[in-house]
Design a protein around this motif. Structure first.
Motif, PDB file in Angstrom:
ATOM      1  N   SER A 144       0.748  -1.341  -0.046  1.00  0.00           N
ATOM      2  CA  SER A 144      -0.016  -0.148   0.219  1.00  0.00           C
ATOM      3  C   SER A 144       0.461   1.140   0.543  1.00  0.00           C
ATOM      4  CB  SER A 144      -0.720   0.411   1.592  1.00  0.00           C
ATOM      5  OG  SER A 144       0.082   0.503   1.982  1.00  0.00           O
ATOM      6  N   ALA A 145      -0.002   2.744  -0.299  1.00  0.00           N
ATOM      7  CA  ALA A 145       0.907   3.575   0.195  1.00  0.00           C
ATOM      8  C   ALA A 145       1.241   4.358   1.388  1.00  0.00           C
ATOM      9  CB  ALA A 145       0.325   4.634  -1.271  1.00  0.00           C
ATOM     10  N   GLN A 146       0.710   3.586   2.517  1.00  0.00           N
ATOM     11  CA  GLN A 146       0.476   3.760   3.983  1.00  0.00           C
ATOM     12  C   GLN A 146       1.956   3.433   4.112  1.00  0.00           C
ATOM     13  OE1 GLN A 146      -3.052   2.123   5.722  1.00  0.00           O
ATOM     14  NE2 GLN A 146      -3.520   2.910   4.245  1.00  0.00           N
ATOM     15  N   ILE A 147       3.024   3.990   3.916  1.00  0.00           N
ATOM     16  CA  ILE A 147       4.249   3.527   4.602  1.00  0.00           C
ATOM     17  C   ILE A 147       4.821   4.913   5.284  1.00  0.00           C
ATOM     18  CG2 ILE A 147       5.021   2.230   2.752  1.00  0.00           C
ATOM     19  CD1 ILE A 147       6.270   4.902   1.567  1.00  0.00           C
ATOM     20  N   GLN A 148       5.783   4.628   6.234  1.00  0.00           N
ATOM     21  CA  GLN A 148       6.764   5.812   6.646  1.00  0.00           C
ATOM     22  C   GLN A 148       7.574   6.837   5.760  1.00  0.00           C
ATOM     23  OE1 GLN A 148       8.009   4.622  10.261  1.00  0.00           O
ATOM     24  NE2 GLN A 148       6.343   3.414  11.369  1.00  0.00           N
ATOM     25  N   THR A 149       7.946   7.942   6.052  1.00  0.00           N
ATOM     26  CA  THR A 149       8.288   8.550   5.594  1.00  0.00           C
ATOM     27  C   THR A 149      10.295   7.997   6.161  1.00  0.00           C
ATOM     28  OG1 THR A 149       8.839  10.468   7.657  1.00  0.00           O
ATOM     29  CG2 THR A 149       7.150  10.346   5.116  1.00  0.00           C
ATOM     30  N   VAL A 150      10.818   8.540   5.271  1.00  0.00           N
ATOM     31  CA  VAL A 150      12.608   8.070   5.450  1.00  0.00           C
ATOM     32  C   VAL A 150      12.776   9.660   6.178  1.00  0.00           C
ATOM     33  CG1 VAL A 150      14.820   8.061   4.672  1.00  0.00           C
ATOM     34  CG2 VAL A 150      12.502   7.037   3.191  1.00  0.00           C
ATOM     35  N   SER A 151      13.768   9.323   7.338  1.00  0.00           N
ATOM     36  CA  SER A 151      14.112  10.437   8.329  1.00  0.00           C
ATOM     37  C   SER A 151      15.277  11.029   7.450  1.00  0.00           C
ATOM     38  CB  SER A 151      14.735  10.204   9.296  1.00  0.00           C
ATOM     39  OG  SER A 151      15.429  10.939   9.764  1.00  0.00           O
ATOM     40  N   GLY A 152      14.337  13.002   6.864  1.00  0.00           N
ATOM     41  CA  GLY A 152      15.636  14.095   7.022  1.00  0.00           C
ATOM     42  C   GLY A 152      15.640  13.413   4.875  1.00  0.00           C
ATOM     43  N   ALA A 153      14.478  12.224   4.666  1.00  0.00           N
ATOM     44  CA  ALA A 153      14.216  12.781   3.361  1.00  0.00           C
ATOM     45  C   ALA A 153      11.913  12.703   3.287  1.00  0.00           C
ATOM     46  CB  ALA A 153      14.171  11.590   2.148  1.00  0.00           C
ATOM     47  N   THR A 154      11.687  13.906   4.017  1.00  0.00           N
ATOM     48  CA  THR A 154      10.508  14.545   4.134  1.00  0.00           C
ATOM     49  C   THR A 154       9.798  14.297   2.563  1.00  0.00           C
ATOM     50  OG1 THR A 154      11.099  14.785   6.682  1.00  0.00           O
ATOM     51  CG2 THR A 154       8.538  15.544   5.562  1.00  0.00           C
TER      52      THR A 154
END
Length: 172
Positions: A144-154
């Motif tokens: 799905s698209a329900q994933i967490q953002t990557v820290s430092g790459a918001t």
């Protein structure tokens, strides 16, 4: 001195009683057994001595709370995704556009490729190149698209998620 020894022995006996009780609970009810940190795996209970519950699948850890991102996903096997390749809409970010394409096979996301990543400057290119493999892996795992953002790459993450959702919408 004699009173201290008696109290010390009483506390030791109480500790043994509590530990024994928890071990007995774990043996007789493994799905709801509480660990020393106050958390459980699976869909059991959390908190001290088994008080409180959490709903859904996934697991609780640390403080006895469940992580909502590990719950059920909106796209997966049998979820109604049509096989094929789908390119999401380009998502404009502060540092440039982000666009992804997905491949669906057997009703599941089998691949996610970045068609375009942020490119405003060398730093944004570097950040996007670092984040893209992480976001790809999470999208395939989550289905799905329900994933967490990557820290430092918001910004890259948010654009990636937006374009991914667009591609998933096309696959339904």
């Amino acid at each position: 001195m004699n009173v201290r020894a008696t109290l010390g022995g009483a506390f030791a006996a109480l500790a043994v009683l509590i530990i024994g009780w928890q071990a007995g609970t774990a043996a007789s009810h493994p799905a709801t057994a509480t660990t020393a940190s106050g958390s459980t795996g699976g869909s059991g209970t959390s908190g001290s001595a088994g008080s409180g519950t959490f709903a859904g699948s996934g697991s609780a850890s640390g403080s006895g709370t469940s992580d909502s991102t590990t719950g059920s996903s909106s796209a997966g096997s049998g979820s109604g995704l049509k096989d094929g390749s789908y390119t999401g809409q380009s998502a404009d970010t502060r540092f440039g556009a982000v666009q992804v394409a997905i491949t669906v096979s057997g009703g599941s996301i089998t691949d996610v490729q970045a068609v375009h990543l942020t490119d405003r400057d060398q730093r944004s290119v570097s950040i996007s190149n670092r984040a893209a493999p992480v976001l790809r892996q999470e999208a395939i795992q989550a289905q799905s698209a329900q994933i967490q953002t990557v820290s430092g790459a918001t910004y890259t993450s948010e654009g990636y998620i937006t374009s991914l959702q667009s591609a998933l919408d096309q696959a339904r």
